[in-house]
Motif scaffolding. Structure first.
Motif, PDB file in Angstrom:
ATOM      1  N   ILE A 284       0.861  -1.185   0.000  1.00  8.97           N
ATOM      2  CA  ILE A 284       0.000   0.000   0.000  1.00  8.97           C
ATOM      3  C   ILE A 284       0.894   1.231   0.000  1.00  8.97           C
ATOM      4  O   ILE A 284       1.920   1.277   0.694  1.00  8.97           O
ATOM      5  CB  ILE A 284      -0.894   0.043   1.259  1.00  8.97           C
ATOM      6  CG1 ILE A 284      -1.850  -1.151   1.293  1.00  8.97           C
ATOM      7  CG2 ILE A 284      -1.661   1.352   1.341  1.00  8.97           C
ATOM      8  CD1 ILE A 284      -3.053  -1.036   0.406  1.00  8.97           C
ATOM      9  N   ILE A 285       0.490   2.263  -0.759  1.00  7.42           N
ATOM     10  CA  ILE A 285       1.214   3.533  -0.764  1.00  7.42           C
ATOM     11  C   ILE A 285       0.472   4.539   0.106  1.00  7.42           C
ATOM     12  O   ILE A 285      -0.742   4.711  -0.024  1.00  7.42           O
ATOM     13  CB  ILE A 285       1.359   4.083  -2.189  1.00  7.42           C
ATOM     14  CG1 ILE A 285       2.227   3.145  -3.030  1.00  7.42           C
ATOM     15  CG2 ILE A 285       1.970   5.494  -2.169  1.00  7.42           C
ATOM     16  CD1 ILE A 285       2.330   3.549  -4.492  1.00  7.42           C
ATOM     17  N   GLY A 286       1.201   5.192   0.997  1.00  6.26           N
ATOM     18  CA  GLY A 286       0.651   6.284   1.794  1.00  6.26           C
ATOM     19  C   GLY A 286       1.271   7.598   1.364  1.00  6.26           C
ATOM     20  O   GLY A 286       2.496   7.752   1.436  1.00  6.26           O
ATOM     21  N   ILE A 287       0.442   8.528   0.888  1.00  2.00           N
ATOM     22  CA  ILE A 287       0.922   9.860   0.507  1.00  2.00           C
ATOM     23  C   ILE A 287       0.617  10.829   1.640  1.00  2.00           C
ATOM     24  O   ILE A 287      -0.519  10.922   2.094  1.00  2.00           O
ATOM     25  CB  ILE A 287       0.262  10.348  -0.793  1.00  2.00           C
ATOM     26  CG1 ILE A 287       0.672   9.449  -1.962  1.00  2.00           C
ATOM     27  CG2 ILE A 287       0.644  11.802  -1.075  1.00  2.00           C
ATOM     28  CD1 ILE A 287       0.039   9.837  -3.295  1.00  2.00           C
ATOM     29  N   ASP A 288       1.636  11.535   2.088  1.00  2.00           N
ATOM     30  CA  ASP A 288       1.503  12.527   3.152  1.00  2.00           C
ATOM     31  C   ASP A 288       1.994  13.864   2.628  1.00  2.00           C
ATOM     32  O   ASP A 288       3.197  14.140   2.638  1.00  2.00           O
ATOM     33  CB  ASP A 288       2.306  12.087   4.380  1.00  2.00           C
ATOM     34  CG  ASP A 288       2.341  13.138   5.484  1.00  2.00           C
ATOM     35  OD1 ASP A 288       1.523  14.087   5.420  1.00  2.00           O
ATOM     36  OD2 ASP A 288       3.173  13.022   6.401  1.00  2.00           O
ATOM     37  N   GLY A 289       1.059  14.677   2.130  1.00  2.69           N
ATOM     38  CA  GLY A 289       1.411  16.014   1.666  1.00  2.69           C
ATOM     39  C   GLY A 289       1.353  16.975   2.836  1.00  2.69           C
ATOM     40  O   GLY A 289       0.286  17.492   3.166  1.00  2.69           O
ATOM     41  N   GLY A 290       2.479  17.196   3.490  1.00  5.49           N
ATOM     42  CA  GLY A 290       2.523  17.992   4.715  1.00  5.49           C
ATOM     43  C   GLY A 290       2.757  19.464   4.469  1.00  5.49           C
ATOM     44  O   GLY A 290       2.807  19.931   3.327  1.00  5.49           O
ATOM     45  N   SER A 291       2.932  20.205   5.564  1.00  3.47           N
ATOM     46  CA  SER A 291       3.117  21.653   5.470  1.00  3.47           C
ATOM     47  C   SER A 291       4.558  22.038   5.171  1.00  3.47           C
ATOM     48  O   SER A 291       4.821  23.172   4.783  1.00  3.47           O
ATOM     49  CB  SER A 291       2.666  22.327   6.773  1.00  3.47           C
ATOM     50  OG  SER A 291       3.392  21.815   7.869  1.00  3.47           O
ATOM     51  N   GLN A 292       5.500  21.089   5.341  1.00  6.42           N
ATOM     52  CA  GLN A 292       6.899  21.378   5.054  1.00  6.42           C
ATOM     53  C   GLN A 292       7.484  20.481   3.972  1.00  6.42           C
ATOM     54  O   GLN A 292       8.483  20.835   3.343  1.00  6.42           O
ATOM     55  CB  GLN A 292       7.735  21.239   6.336  1.00  6.42           C
ATOM     56  CG  GLN A 292       7.326  22.214   7.423  1.00  6.42           C
ATOM     57  CD  GLN A 292       8.231  22.146   8.635  1.00  6.42           C
ATOM     58  OE1 GLN A 292       9.444  22.055   8.515  1.00  6.42           O
ATOM     59  NE2 GLN A 292       7.650  22.176   9.810  1.00  6.42           N
ATOM     60  N   SER A 293       6.879  19.320   3.767  1.00  4.16           N
ATOM     61  CA  SER A 293       7.388  18.402   2.751  1.00  4.16           C
ATOM     62  C   SER A 293       6.278  17.466   2.304  1.00  4.16           C
ATOM     63  O   SER A 293       5.242  17.343   2.965  1.00  4.16           O
ATOM     64  CB  SER A 293       8.561  17.578   3.308  1.00  4.16           C
ATOM     65  OG  SER A 293       8.119  16.724   4.350  1.00  4.16           O
ATOM     66  N   SER A 294       6.515  16.825   1.178  1.00  4.28           N
ATOM     67  CA  SER A 294       5.631  15.755   0.710  1.00  4.28           C
ATOM     68  C   SER A 294       6.389  14.441   0.823  1.00  4.28           C
ATOM     69  O   SER A 294       7.547  14.343   0.392  1.00  4.28           O
ATOM     70  CB  SER A 294       5.202  15.992  -0.741  1.00  4.28           C
ATOM     71  OG  SER A 294       4.332  17.089  -0.832  1.00  4.28           O
ATOM     72  N   LYS A 295       5.722  13.444   1.413  1.00  2.00           N
ATOM     73  CA  LYS A 295       6.340  12.128   1.586  1.00  2.00           C
ATOM     74  C   LYS A 295       5.449  11.076   0.929  1.00  2.00           C
ATOM     75  O   LYS A 295       4.224  11.119   1.076  1.00  2.00           O
ATOM     76  CB  LYS A 295       6.527  11.815   3.069  1.00  2.00           C
ATOM     77  CG  LYS A 295       7.495  12.749   3.775  1.00  2.00           C
ATOM     78  CD  LYS A 295       7.687  12.404   5.225  1.00  2.00           C
ATOM     79  CE  LYS A 295       6.524  12.901   6.084  1.00  2.00           C
ATOM     80  NZ  LYS A 295       6.463  14.363   6.171  1.00  2.00           N
ATOM     81  N   VAL A 296       6.073  10.158   0.248  1.00  2.00           N
ATOM     82  CA  VAL A 296       5.382   9.025  -0.362  1.00  2.00           C
ATOM     83  C   VAL A 296       6.064   7.766   0.148  1.00  2.00           C
ATOM     84  O   VAL A 296       7.255   7.556  -0.106  1.00  2.00           O
ATOM     85  CB  VAL A 296       5.427   9.093  -1.897  1.00  2.00           C
ATOM     86  CG1 VAL A 296       4.794   7.843  -2.511  1.00  2.00           C
ATOM     87  CG2 VAL A 296       4.717  10.349  -2.394  1.00  2.00           C
ATOM     88  N   ILE A 297       5.323   6.953   0.893  1.00  2.00           N
ATOM     89  CA  ILE A 297       5.901   5.782   1.555  1.00  2.00           C
ATOM     90  C   ILE A 297       5.150   4.536   1.119  1.00  2.00           C
ATOM     91  O   ILE A 297       3.916   4.522   1.088  1.00  2.00           O
ATOM     92  CB  ILE A 297       5.856   5.931   3.091  1.00  2.00           C
ATOM     93  CG1 ILE A 297       6.607   7.206   3.514  1.00  2.00           C
ATOM     94  CG2 ILE A 297       6.463   4.707   3.772  1.00  2.00           C
ATOM     95  CD1 ILE A 297       6.636   7.446   5.006  1.00  2.00           C
ATOM     96  N   ILE A 298       5.898   3.504   0.793  1.00  2.00           N
ATOM     97  CA  ILE A 298       5.307   2.222   0.422  1.00  2.00           C
ATOM     98  C   ILE A 298       5.423   1.285   1.620  1.00  2.00           C
ATOM     99  O   ILE A 298       6.523   1.078   2.155  1.00  2.00           O
ATOM    100  CB  ILE A 298       5.997   1.622  -0.813  1.00  2.00           C
ATOM    101  CG1 ILE A 298       5.902   2.602  -1.989  1.00  2.00           C
ATOM    102  CG2 ILE A 298       5.353   0.278  -1.183  1.00  2.00           C
ATOM    103  CD1 ILE A 298       6.570   2.130  -3.265  1.00  2.00           C
TER     104      ILE A 298
END
Length: 477
Positions: A6-20
């Motif tokens: 599963i991919i979790g996308i976390d578009g945050g206030s300081q960075s964007s992270k994409v974690i598998i």
């Protein structure tokens, strides 16, 4: 049986992270791209420059996929989480009509004003990124808080003409709402080519970033609070009711359908203040940390560990960013004498964060008529064992941190896992995918000291200092 991901996308206030993740919640690989500095074209205007929210996700996605050694066809879903309280104006084709407004932009705290004739849709960051990924004009219901015509009981657009008139957004300008844990659409071939993510896989609705973080931290029990250590620090507990006109907390949508997240008043520029202090020390701390072959944060924690609880009377008030209705407020450090050095100041900031959140969590819990028996700490600050122990001592209850402490990406993956049927319910998914790293037990001696310090002194500091700051504000504003 093939392993699924599963991919979790976390578009945050300081960075964007994409974690598998795998389905046990283990991180397989990840990508990260920092956001550009905010654009400040005029007073009160705070925008994400260019197409930064989307572009950063593109870069992070490519990084993650380049590091993924499995088969693309074994990735079964994507959970999408983005920053809350933002506003994005789109043209008819779904492209930006103007830069995305940050949550710090004064315009998002006011009803929408239809000034630009090119604007066809008014949406959130999650709605915009959903459209870029799927081509659909769909969005999660769980990310609509603030100046939106939303019915918080039904999780649908309000049908009250007065609400619609007040918010000034006609139904035709709004996206179709989907509940957390449901499919927003499928990844388009175009988006797949741009991001490197698999075409055709479902993109799943989550909620606002704090709610997704709470889910990813595993804090489902109503007597367990999550303390989220970020630029904005808040404490949160889950509940089933939708209380309104509350005094000491906000009622937000949870990342679980028809549940709510109660969020205490928090600390603005919370962990930012820690970074500010580290930068204030300059090269001195860098040189000392390098000589010991450790990070600057590790060096500060080692030095602060030598300081007793209470920082020998040095206390910090965390008003580095004043609220709009109290513009005179300023950050304070009070109680200096010749004993105090940089380590005292650093520990005092950590203690101030824990004490402030204790007071604000207590006020929320008293209004909810609940009593906490456990706290979970998330965010980069939880990597500090000293900070974790301070939280346990100040709250007087066990404090845990998880293996995945940036939990918004994991919360996104949990929503996706439920949506695609990998797990039948949220409780099962969190039990399987959220893993506690360790737990800190309170030291009674320190807890007693912090309680006395808080009850007799700390809670009352601003009652005295505010009067001075009100007089200095007209001179130095």
């Amino acid at each position: 049986m093939k392993k699924k991901y599963i991919i979790g996308i976390d578009g945050g206030s300081q960075s964007s992270k994409v974690i598998i993740f795998d389905l046990e919640g283990n991180i397989v690989c990840e990508g990260k791209q920092n956001l550009q500095p905010m654009s400040l074209p005029a007073p009160g205007i705070v925008e994400h420059p260019d197409d930064d929210l989307w572009d950063s996700i593109v870069v992070a996605s490519k990084q993650a996929m380049s590091r993924f050694s499995g088969n693309k066809e074994d990735i079964i879903g994507i959970g999408l989480c983005t920053i809350r309280f933002c506003r994005v104006l789109l043209k008819e084709d779904g492209t930006l009509a103007s830069p995305a407004m940050s949550w710090m932009d004064e315009r998002v705290s006011r009803p929408y004003e239809h000034i630009n004739p090119l604007v066809k849709y008014v949406t959130t960051t999650s709605g915009y990124i959903t459209h870029r990924l799927t081509g659909e004009f769909h969005d999660t219901a769980g990310n609509y808080q603030g100046q939106w015509p939303i019915d918080t009981d039904t999780w649908q657009w309000s049908e009250d003409p007065e609400v619609i008139r007040k918010m000034n957004i006609p139904r035709g300008m709004l996206f179709q709402l989907k509940m957390p844990g449901t499919i927003l659409g499928q990844m388009t071939e175009k988006a797949a080519q741009i991001t490197g993510l698999p075409a055709g896989i479902p993109v799943v609705a989550t909620a606002n970033d704090k709610a997704v973080e709470a889910l990813g931290a595993g804090s489902l029990a109503e007597n367990t609070a999550l303390i989220s250590l970020g630029t904005y620090i808040a404490s949160m507990v889950h509940g089933h009711e939708n209380p309104k006109d509350t005094m000491h907390f906000w009622t937000n949508f949870a990342s679980i359908p028809h549940r709510y997240l109660y969020e205490s008043y928090g600390i603005r520029r919370g962990m930012w203040t820690v970074s500010w202090f580290k930068n204030l020390l300059g090269d001195d701390i860098s040189i000392k940390a390098a000589a010991l072959k450790i990070t600057e944060e590790e060096y500060l924690n080692q030095e602060a560990q030598k300081i007793p609880a209470g920082s020998e009377g040095l206390m910090t008030v965390l008003d580095w960013l004043a609220p709009v209705h109290e513009p005179y407020k300023k950050g304070l450090m009070i109680g200096f004498d010749a004993r105090h050095g940089g380590a005292h100041m650093y520990r005092s900031i950590l203690e101030a964060i824990a004490l402030t959140m204790k007071n604000r969590a207590d006020a929320m819990c008293a209004e909810l008529c609940i009593k906490l028996d456990h706290i979970i700490i998330s965010g980069g600050g939880s990597n500090s064992s000293l900070f974790m122990q301070i939280f346990a001592d100040v709250f007087g209850i066990p404090a845990s941190r998880n293996i995945v402490n940036g939990s918004a990406s994991l919360g996104s993956a949990i929503c996706a896992a439920v949506a695609v049927g990998a797990y039948d319910q949220y409780q099962t998914a969190t039990e399987k995918m959220v893993k506690i790293r360790d737990t800190f037990q309170p030291d009674k001696t320190n807890t007693d000291l912090y309680k006395r310090m808080n009850d007799e002194v700390y809670k009352h500091i601003t009652a005295y200092t505010d009067e001075v700051l009100k007089k200095s504000y007209p001179i130095f504003r």
